[in-house]
Enzyme design. Structure first.
Site, PDB file in Angstrom:
ATOM      1  N   HIS A  17       0.839  -1.201   0.000  1.00  0.00           N
ATOM      2  CA  HIS A  17       0.000   0.000   0.000  1.00  0.00           C
ATOM      3  C   HIS A  17       0.880   1.258   0.000  1.00  0.00           C
ATOM      4  CE1 HIS A  17      -3.074  -2.687   2.201  1.00  0.00           C
ATOM      5  NE2 HIS A  17      -3.664  -2.351   1.066  1.00  0.00           N
ATOM      6  N   LYS A  41     -16.323  -6.942   5.323  1.00  0.00           N
ATOM      7  CA  LYS A  41     -15.521  -7.938   6.036  1.00  0.00           C
ATOM      8  C   LYS A  41     -15.209  -7.458   7.460  1.00  0.00           C
ATOM      9  CE  LYS A  41     -11.503  -6.317   3.332  1.00  0.00           C
ATOM     10  NZ  LYS A  41     -10.576  -6.660   2.251  1.00  0.00           N
ATOM     11  N   ARG A  90      -2.246  -5.418  -8.295  1.00  0.00           N
ATOM     12  CA  ARG A  90      -1.062  -6.253  -8.040  1.00  0.00           C
ATOM     13  C   ARG A  90      -0.876  -7.311  -9.111  1.00  0.00           C
ATOM     14  NH1 ARG A  90      -3.184  -8.156  -2.524  1.00  0.00           N
ATOM     15  NH2 ARG A  90      -5.032  -7.875  -3.807  1.00  0.00           N
ATOM     16  N   SER A 128      -3.077  -7.803   3.095  1.00  0.00           N
ATOM     17  CA  SER A 128      -3.229  -7.635   4.546  1.00  0.00           C
ATOM     18  C   SER A 128      -3.561  -8.965   5.207  1.00  0.00           C
ATOM     19  CB  SER A 128      -4.325  -6.611   4.841  1.00  0.00           C
ATOM     20  OG  SER A 128      -3.990  -5.380   4.259  1.00  0.00           O
TER      21      SER A 128
HETATM   22  N1  COA Z   1      -0.331  -4.001  -1.392  1.00  0.00           N
HETATM   23  C1  COA Z   1      -0.742  -4.956  -0.559  1.00  0.00           C
HETATM   24  N2  COA Z   1      -2.026  -5.346  -0.485  1.00  0.00           N
HETATM   25  C2  COA Z   1      -2.897  -4.753  -1.293  1.00  0.00           C
HETATM   26  C3  COA Z   1      -2.526  -3.756  -2.206  1.00  0.00           C
HETATM   27  C4  COA Z   1      -1.175  -3.373  -2.227  1.00  0.00           C
HETATM   28  N3  COA Z   1      -0.729  -2.438  -3.051  1.00  0.00           N
HETATM   29  N4  COA Z   1      -3.612  -3.367  -2.883  1.00  0.00           N
HETATM   30  C5  COA Z   1      -4.638  -4.094  -2.425  1.00  0.00           C
HETATM   31  N5  COA Z   1      -4.193  -4.940  -1.473  1.00  0.00           N
HETATM   32  C6  COA Z   1      -4.971  -5.948  -0.748  1.00  0.00           C
HETATM   33  C7  COA Z   1      -5.375  -5.526   0.608  1.00  0.00           C
HETATM   34  O1  COA Z   1      -4.354  -5.816   1.530  1.00  0.00           O
HETATM   35  C8  COA Z   1      -6.614  -6.352   0.837  1.00  0.00           C
HETATM   36  O2  COA Z   1      -6.219  -7.609   1.260  1.00  0.00           O
HETATM   37  P1  COA Z   1      -7.113  -8.544   2.188  1.00  0.00           P
HETATM   38  O3  COA Z   1      -8.411  -8.745   1.477  1.00  0.00           O
HETATM   39  O4  COA Z   1      -6.276  -9.737   2.273  1.00  0.00           O
HETATM   40  O5  COA Z   1      -7.300  -7.845   3.487  1.00  0.00           O
HETATM   41  C9  COA Z   1      -7.213  -6.466  -0.558  1.00  0.00           C
HETATM   42  O6  COA Z   1      -6.176  -6.181  -1.442  1.00  0.00           O
HETATM   43  C10 COA Z   1      -8.306  -5.495  -0.869  1.00  0.00           C
HETATM   44  O7  COA Z   1      -8.174  -4.429  -0.004  1.00  0.00           O
HETATM   45  P2  COA Z   1      -8.509  -2.904  -0.214  1.00  0.00           P
HETATM   46  O8  COA Z   1      -7.660  -2.318  -1.261  1.00  0.00           O
HETATM   47  O9  COA Z   1      -8.410  -2.293   1.117  1.00  0.00           O
HETATM   48  O10 COA Z   1      -9.948  -2.912  -0.786  1.00  0.00           O
HETATM   49  P3  COA Z   1     -11.257  -3.551  -0.220  1.00  0.00           P
HETATM   50  O11 COA Z   1     -11.702  -4.613  -1.130  1.00  0.00           O
HETATM   51  O12 COA Z   1     -11.123  -3.900   1.209  1.00  0.00           O
HETATM   52  O13 COA Z   1     -12.256  -2.370  -0.456  1.00  0.00           O
HETATM   53  C11 COA Z   1     -13.000  -0.112  -0.362  1.00  0.00           C
HETATM   54  C12 COA Z   1     -12.261  -1.275   0.319  1.00  0.00           C
HETATM   55  C13 COA Z   1     -13.072   0.918   0.707  1.00  0.00           C
HETATM   56  C14 COA Z   1     -12.223   0.447  -1.519  1.00  0.00           C
HETATM   57  C15 COA Z   1     -14.336  -0.530  -0.936  1.00  0.00           C
HETATM   58  O14 COA Z   1     -14.945  -1.494  -0.115  1.00  0.00           O
HETATM   59  C16 COA Z   1     -15.276   0.644  -1.019  1.00  0.00           C
HETATM   60  O15 COA Z   1     -15.102   1.496  -1.859  1.00  0.00           O
HETATM   61  N6  COA Z   1     -16.258   0.681  -0.108  1.00  0.00           N
HETATM   62  C17 COA Z   1     -17.250   1.727  -0.029  1.00  0.00           C
HETATM   63  C18 COA Z   1     -18.516   1.364  -0.776  1.00  0.00           C
HETATM   64  C19 COA Z   1     -18.340   1.712  -2.209  1.00  0.00           C
HETATM   65  O16 COA Z   1     -18.246   2.857  -2.569  1.00  0.00           O
HETATM   66  N7  COA Z   1     -18.245   0.663  -3.044  1.00  0.00           N
HETATM   67  C20 COA Z   1     -17.973   0.826  -4.452  1.00  0.00           C
HETATM   68  C21 COA Z   1     -19.196   1.057  -5.276  1.00  0.00           C
HETATM   69  S1  COA Z   1     -20.404  -0.185  -5.102  1.00  0.00           S
END
Ligand code: COA
Length: 159
Positions: A17, A41, A90, A128
Site C-alpha cells: 500500500h 468484512k 497487483r 493484509s
Molecule cells: N499491497 C498490498 N495489499 C494490497 C494492495 C497493495 N498495493 N492493494 C490491495 N491490497 C490488498 C489488501 O491488503 C486487501 O487484502 P485482504 O483482502 O487480504 O485484506 C485487498 O487487497 C483489498 O483491499 P482494499 O484495497 O483495502 O480494498 P477492499 O476490497 O477492502 O475495499 C473499499 C475497500 C473501501 C475500496 C471498498 O470497499 C469501497 O469502496 N467501499 C465503499 C462502498 C463503495 O463505494 N463501493 C464501491 C461502489 S459499489
C-alpha cells in the site's frame, strides 16, 4: 490542483500500500488515504487503530492527508474535492473486482475516474490477510510492513 483519494480497508497497511501511496503522492497535489469504516468484512483492527498505524508511517509526505469514511467512496471523494480514486493493481487476479468497482463508481459519478497504480513487483503476492495470517503463526513479517505496524500486529496477537 489535482486531488486524489486512496481508499481501502488497510487492515493493516502494508509496504505494498505504501508503495502505491508513494507513487500517488508524486502524481497528485493532495492524496487522501481514506480508511473505510463500515466494511463487509470483519477487521482485526478498529478504524482508529488502522488510522493510527497509517499515521505512524506516512509523516514524510506533506501532501498526504489521513481520514476515514462511511458509505460510498464517490460521495467521500466529492466531499473532499477529489477527481480521482487511486487503486493498486497487483496481479491479473485483482482485475475483475477492480474493473467492476471502477465502472460502478464511474456510473455513480462520471466526473470521478479511477487511476490504477502497480506496486513494485516485490509486493505482488502481498495482502493484509497474508500478513495477519503470518503473524498469527509466528512468521517473519518484517519485510512486508513498516516497523510500527509490525509492533501493532505483535501487540494485538499477544493480547
Ligand atoms: N499491497 C498490498 N495489499 C494490497 C494492495 C497493495 N498495493 N492493494 C490491495 N491490497 C490488498 C489488501 O491488503 C486487501 O487484502 P485482504 O483482502 O487480504 O485484506 C485487498 O487487497 C483489498 O483491499 P482494499 O484495497 O483495502 O480494498 P477492499 O476490497 O477492502 O475495499 C473499499 C475497500 C473501501 C475500496 C471498498 O470497499 C469501497 O469502496 N467501499 C465503499 C462502498 C463503495 O463505494 N463501493 C464501491 C461502489 S459499489
Amino acid at each position: 490542483m489535482k486531488v486524489a483519494v486512496y481508499p481501502g480497508s488497510f487492515d493493516p497497511i502494508t509496504n505494498g500500500h505504501l508503495d502505491v501511496l508513494k507513487r500517488a503522492a508524486s502524481l497528485f497535489n493532495i492524496v487522501y488515504i481514506a480508511v473505510a469504516r463500515n466494511l463487509q468484512k470483519s477487521t482485526m483492527f478498529t478504524t482508529e487503530e488502522r488510522l493510527e498505524m497509517i499515521r505512524g508511517c506516512t509523516t514524510q509526505y506533506e501532501n498526504v492527508r489521513l481520514d476515514s469514511f462511511d458509505g460510498l467512496v464517490v460521495d467521500y471523494a466529492r466531499q473532499v474535492g477529489a477527481e480521482v480514486i487511486i487503486r493498486g493493481l497487483r496481479a491479473l487476479s485483482d482485475f475483475d473486482y477492480e474493473f467492476q468497482m471502477a465502472l460502478m463508481n464511474r456510473h455513480l459519478e462520471k466526473k470521478i475516474d479511477t487511476v490504477f497504480l502497480m506496486p513494485h513487483e516485490d509486493y505482488t503476492f502481498l495482502s493484509s490477510s497474508v500478513v495477519r495470517e503470518l503473524v498469527k503463526f509466528g512468521g517473519d513479517i518484517s519485510g512486508f510492513v513498516p516497523t510500527n505496524v509490525e509492533a501493532a500486529l505483535l501487540k494485538k496477537i499477544r493480547r
